[in-house]
Design a protein around this motif. Structure first.
Motif, PDB file in Angstrom:
ATOM      1  N   GLU A   7       0.862  -1.194   0.000  1.00 13.17           N
ATOM      2  CA  GLU A   7       0.000   0.000   0.000  1.00 13.17           C
ATOM      3  C   GLU A   7       0.891   1.233   0.000  1.00 13.17           C
ATOM      4  O   GLU A   7       1.760   1.370   0.856  1.00 13.17           O
ATOM      5  CB  GLU A   7      -0.890  -0.041   1.247  1.00 13.17           C
ATOM      6  N   ASP A   8       0.684   2.135  -0.977  1.00 10.06           N
ATOM      7  CA  ASP A   8       1.546   3.313  -1.068  1.00 10.06           C
ATOM      8  C   ASP A   8       0.943   4.533  -0.367  1.00 10.06           C
ATOM      9  O   ASP A   8       1.615   5.554  -0.233  1.00 10.06           O
ATOM     10  CB  ASP A   8       1.851   3.653  -2.535  1.00 10.06           C
ATOM     11  N   ASP A  51      -2.797  -3.368  -2.791  1.00  7.73           N
ATOM     12  CA  ASP A  51      -3.432  -2.201  -3.401  1.00  7.73           C
ATOM     13  C   ASP A  51      -3.133  -2.244  -4.902  1.00  7.73           C
ATOM     14  O   ASP A  51      -2.003  -2.524  -5.300  1.00  7.73           O
ATOM     15  CB  ASP A  51      -2.845  -0.934  -2.763  1.00  7.73           C
ATOM     16  N   GLY A  53      -3.275   0.282  -7.128  1.00  3.04           N
ATOM     17  CA  GLY A  53      -2.569   1.455  -7.630  1.00  3.04           C
ATOM     18  C   GLY A  53      -1.254   1.664  -6.897  1.00  3.04           C
ATOM     19  O   GLY A  53      -1.195   2.375  -5.910  1.00  3.04           O
ATOM     20  N   LYS A 101     -12.019   0.720  -1.491  1.00  2.00           N
ATOM     21  CA  LYS A 101     -11.786   1.816  -0.538  1.00  2.00           C
ATOM     22  C   LYS A 101     -12.919   2.828  -0.691  1.00  2.00           C
ATOM     23  O   LYS A 101     -13.424   3.002  -1.796  1.00  2.00           O
ATOM     24  CB  LYS A 101     -10.461   2.515  -0.849  1.00  2.00           C
TER      25      LYS A 101
HETATM   26 CA    CA Z   1      -2.460   3.391  -4.203  1.00  2.00          CA
END
Ligand code: CA
Length: 221
Positions: A7-8, A51, A53, A101
């Motif tokens: 997760e970024d 995640d 992205g 999300k």
């Molecule tokens: Ca992301």
């Protein structure tokens, strides 16, 4: 139980890590796509929260590559967009479950538990390493047969060592697995925690590899 969290978004990563830690999971957090791909492929985790992205390499490509390489780790996919197309793509690529999300921490935990149960990964076994035993369900660690009185952070750190006897762990790795971050303050805290754990056990229970890190000695003959 060891979870890889890819997760970024630092806020989401730290909220999820907190939740997972409170449930007794060990968490490895990564934000960069190529790192996630490489680390996940080791098969070293009981589940992966991914995640879609991510910078550097998108989650869907990572997922496809893992499955093509034969990785069978259960994977829960997170996406900000939540479109049905992404969901279909995710399942096609080999996701086991999907959570759009924003989500509630409780829902994530429930999905993760279900995923682990379905894949037959339950924290039932007691692990032994050198003079330690780890009972994940009871969250109990013994040393030479004596139950240790540990703080949650100390418990987590010892679990990391017991999961990987004979492996030299750097302060940064320990800090990120125990506290979810590896800045200088967290690394210094690792040093202090190792000192406390030695006091609670034995000065030789965790060895220092000068210039590299710390290691739990492999079982002695
Ligand atoms: Ca992301």
């Amino acid at each position: 139980m060891k979870i890889l969290l890819a997760e970024d978004d630092a806020n989401i990563a730290s909220l999820v890590t907190d939740k997972l830690h409170r449930e007794g999971y060990l968490v490895e957090v990564l934000a960069n796509g190529p790192d996630v791909w490489e680390t996940g492929e080791t098969g070293d985790h009981d589940a992966i929260i991914l995640d879609l992205g991510l910078p550097g390499m998108d989650g869907l490509s990572i997922l496809k590559r893992w499955r093509e390489a034969g990785l069978d780790t259960p994977i829960l996919v997170l996406t900000a967009r939540g479109s049905w197309m992404e969901r279909v793509d995710g399942f096609d690529a080999g996701a086991d479950d999907y959570l759009p999300k924003p989500f509630r921490g409780e829902e994530l935990l429930a999905r993760l538990r279900a995923l682990l149960r379905r894949s037959g990964r339950t924290p039932s076994r007691v692990k032994a390493a050198d003079r330690f035993t780890l009972d994940e369900q009871a969250r109990r660690i013994t040393f030479d047969g004596r139950e240790l009185d540990l703080s949650p952070l100390e418990y987590r750190m010892l679990s990391v060592f017991i999961e990987r006897p004979g492996v030299v762990l750097t302060s940064a790795e320990l800090a990120s697995q125990v506290q979810g971050r590896d800045d200088d303050a967290a690394k210094n805290a690792v040093e202090a925690m190792v000192a406390r754990l030695r006091k609670k056990t034995d000065s030789a229970a965790i060895e220092t590899k000068r210039g590299f890190g710390y290691v739990l000695p492999e079982k002695r003959p």
